[in-house]
Design a protein around this motif. Sequence first.
Motif, PDB file in Angstrom:
ATOM      1  N   ASP A 136       0.816  -1.208   0.000  1.00  0.00           N
ATOM      2  CA  ASP A 136       0.000   0.000   0.000  1.00  0.00           C
ATOM      3  C   ASP A 136       0.856   1.267   0.000  1.00  0.00           C
ATOM      4  O   ASP A 136       0.560   2.229  -0.718  1.00  0.00           O
ATOM      5  CB  ASP A 136      -0.930   0.006   1.220  1.00  0.00           C
ATOM      6  N   PHE A 137       1.919   1.271   0.813  1.00  0.00           N
ATOM      7  CA  PHE A 137       2.729   2.490   0.911  1.00  0.00           C
ATOM      8  C   PHE A 137       3.390   2.822  -0.421  1.00  0.00           C
ATOM      9  O   PHE A 137       3.553   3.992  -0.790  1.00  0.00           O
ATOM     10  CB  PHE A 137       3.775   2.359   2.027  1.00  0.00           C
ATOM     11  N   TYR A 176       0.590   4.259  -2.731  1.00  0.00           N
ATOM     12  CA  TYR A 176       0.302   5.644  -2.377  1.00  0.00           C
ATOM     13  C   TYR A 176       1.411   6.568  -2.892  1.00  0.00           C
ATOM     14  O   TYR A 176       1.140   7.664  -3.407  1.00  0.00           O
ATOM     15  CB  TYR A 176       0.170   5.800  -0.860  1.00  0.00           C
ATOM     16  N   ALA A 219       0.791   9.530  -5.663  1.00  0.00           N
ATOM     17  CA  ALA A 219       1.114  10.910  -5.282  1.00  0.00           C
ATOM     18  C   ALA A 219       2.164  11.499  -6.219  1.00  0.00           C
ATOM     19  O   ALA A 219       2.041  12.637  -6.673  1.00  0.00           O
ATOM     20  CB  ALA A 219       1.595  10.952  -3.839  1.00  0.00           C
ATOM     21  N   GLY A 246       0.579   8.607   3.399  1.00  0.00           N
ATOM     22  CA  GLY A 246      -0.536   7.757   3.800  1.00  0.00           C
ATOM     23  C   GLY A 246      -1.797   8.077   3.021  1.00  0.00           C
ATOM     24  O   GLY A 246      -1.815   8.929   2.135  1.00  0.00           O
ATOM     25  N   ARG A 247      -2.887   7.401   3.392  1.00  0.00           N
ATOM     26  CA  ARG A 247      -4.155   7.601   2.686  1.00  0.00           C
ATOM     27  C   ARG A 247      -4.647   9.043   2.820  1.00  0.00           C
ATOM     28  O   ARG A 247      -5.107   9.644   1.849  1.00  0.00           O
ATOM     29  CB  ARG A 247      -5.207   6.627   3.235  1.00  0.00           C
ATOM     30  N   GLU A 248      -4.552   9.617   4.036  1.00  0.00           N
ATOM     31  CA  GLU A 248      -5.016  10.990   4.231  1.00  0.00           C
ATOM     32  C   GLU A 248      -4.148  11.983   3.468  1.00  0.00           C
ATOM     33  O   GLU A 248      -4.666  12.921   2.842  1.00  0.00           O
ATOM     34  CB  GLU A 248      -5.007  11.344   5.725  1.00  0.00           C
ATOM     35  N   ASP A 249      -2.810  11.774   3.511  1.00  0.00           N
ATOM     36  CA  ASP A 249      -1.909  12.643   2.747  1.00  0.00           C
ATOM     37  C   ASP A 249      -2.246  12.589   1.262  1.00  0.00           C
ATOM     38  O   ASP A 249      -2.275  13.616   0.574  1.00  0.00           O
ATOM     39  CB  ASP A 249      -0.457  12.215   2.955  1.00  0.00           C
ATOM     40  N   LEU A 250      -2.493  11.370   0.766  1.00  0.00           N
ATOM     41  CA  LEU A 250      -2.799  11.199  -0.654  1.00  0.00           C
ATOM     42  C   LEU A 250      -4.088  11.922  -1.027  1.00  0.00           C
ATOM     43  O   LEU A 250      -4.176  12.536  -2.098  1.00  0.00           O
ATOM     44  CB  LEU A 250      -2.910   9.708  -0.979  1.00  0.00           C
ATOM     45  N   SER A 251      -5.076  11.876  -0.156  1.00  0.00           N
ATOM     46  CA  SER A 251      -6.343  12.562  -0.424  1.00  0.00           C
ATOM     47  C   SER A 251      -6.147  14.064  -0.547  1.00  0.00           C
ATOM     48  O   SER A 251      -6.675  14.709  -1.461  1.00  0.00           O
ATOM     49  CB  SER A 251      -7.354  12.256   0.688  1.00  0.00           C
ATOM     50  N   TRP A 252      -5.366  14.646   0.385  1.00  0.00           N
ATOM     51  CA  TRP A 252      -5.087  16.067   0.324  1.00  0.00           C
ATOM     52  C   TRP A 252      -4.339  16.422  -0.960  1.00  0.00           C
ATOM     53  O   TRP A 252      -4.656  17.410  -1.634  1.00  0.00           O
ATOM     54  CB  TRP A 252      -4.251  16.501   1.528  1.00  0.00           C
TER      55      TRP A 252
END
Length: 261
Positions: free
Chosen positions: A3-4, A7, A11, A123-129
Amino acid sequence: MPDFLLYALLAGLGLALVAGPLGSFVVWRRMAYFGDTLSHSALLGIALGMLLDINLTLAVTAGCVLLAVLLVALQHRQWLASDTLLGILAHSTLSLGLVVLALTENVRIDLMAYLFGDLLAVGREDLSWMLGGIVVVMVLLALLWRRLLSVTVHEELARVEGLPVTAIRLALMLLIAIVIAVAMKIVGVLLITSLLIIPPAAAQRHARTPEQMAVGASVLGCIAVLGGLWMSWNLDTPAGPSIVVSAALLFMLAMSIPRRA
């Protein structure tokens, strides 16, 4: 694929896609030092985000946007030459950020990760931003493309034709500020400008139209991201600098290929 790593790949590719056309304007308008100034101010945003306990991406975005507005206002007053003003703000914001971090109690951060990036820690939240910011910038860039080209090619003629030159210049600076904020986690505040400059500079040699240069810069940026991640995964090198090294190798390759007649 872990996953990492997925991501990190998403990104990096997202940033490369938007850095291509936006970086083309940085190259055309000779705004490399402006990008450096904004990237240095990102560290101050990090420090204030830590101090006020708010989301770091939001803090960095707000800091870069405010500095962009301040630069436009100061350049409009013409108190100092632009390069002098940029030099003052770049080093002042970077130093102030380091001082604020040193004075902030009970806060320990990996400063190297923010200076040179930590793409594999996205991470998932960083990727969303990041993807959210990238989508916003790409949509706005597409809407403003023709106006930005007009102002870049001949600013005085664009002013005569009734285009809001100051507002368009400010919009470009704000778009660069947003990209620098979302790119901080990927290549770090000290290497962001290189990703905005090297792929467009490499694409410029063989492009015949602005659109070809923008698309070529995005493609080269994506290749640099893939090459940098491969280098980081196989050679255990830091991801951000590895991406920049890959971009530099692509630039040298582009310079060594003769231009088409």
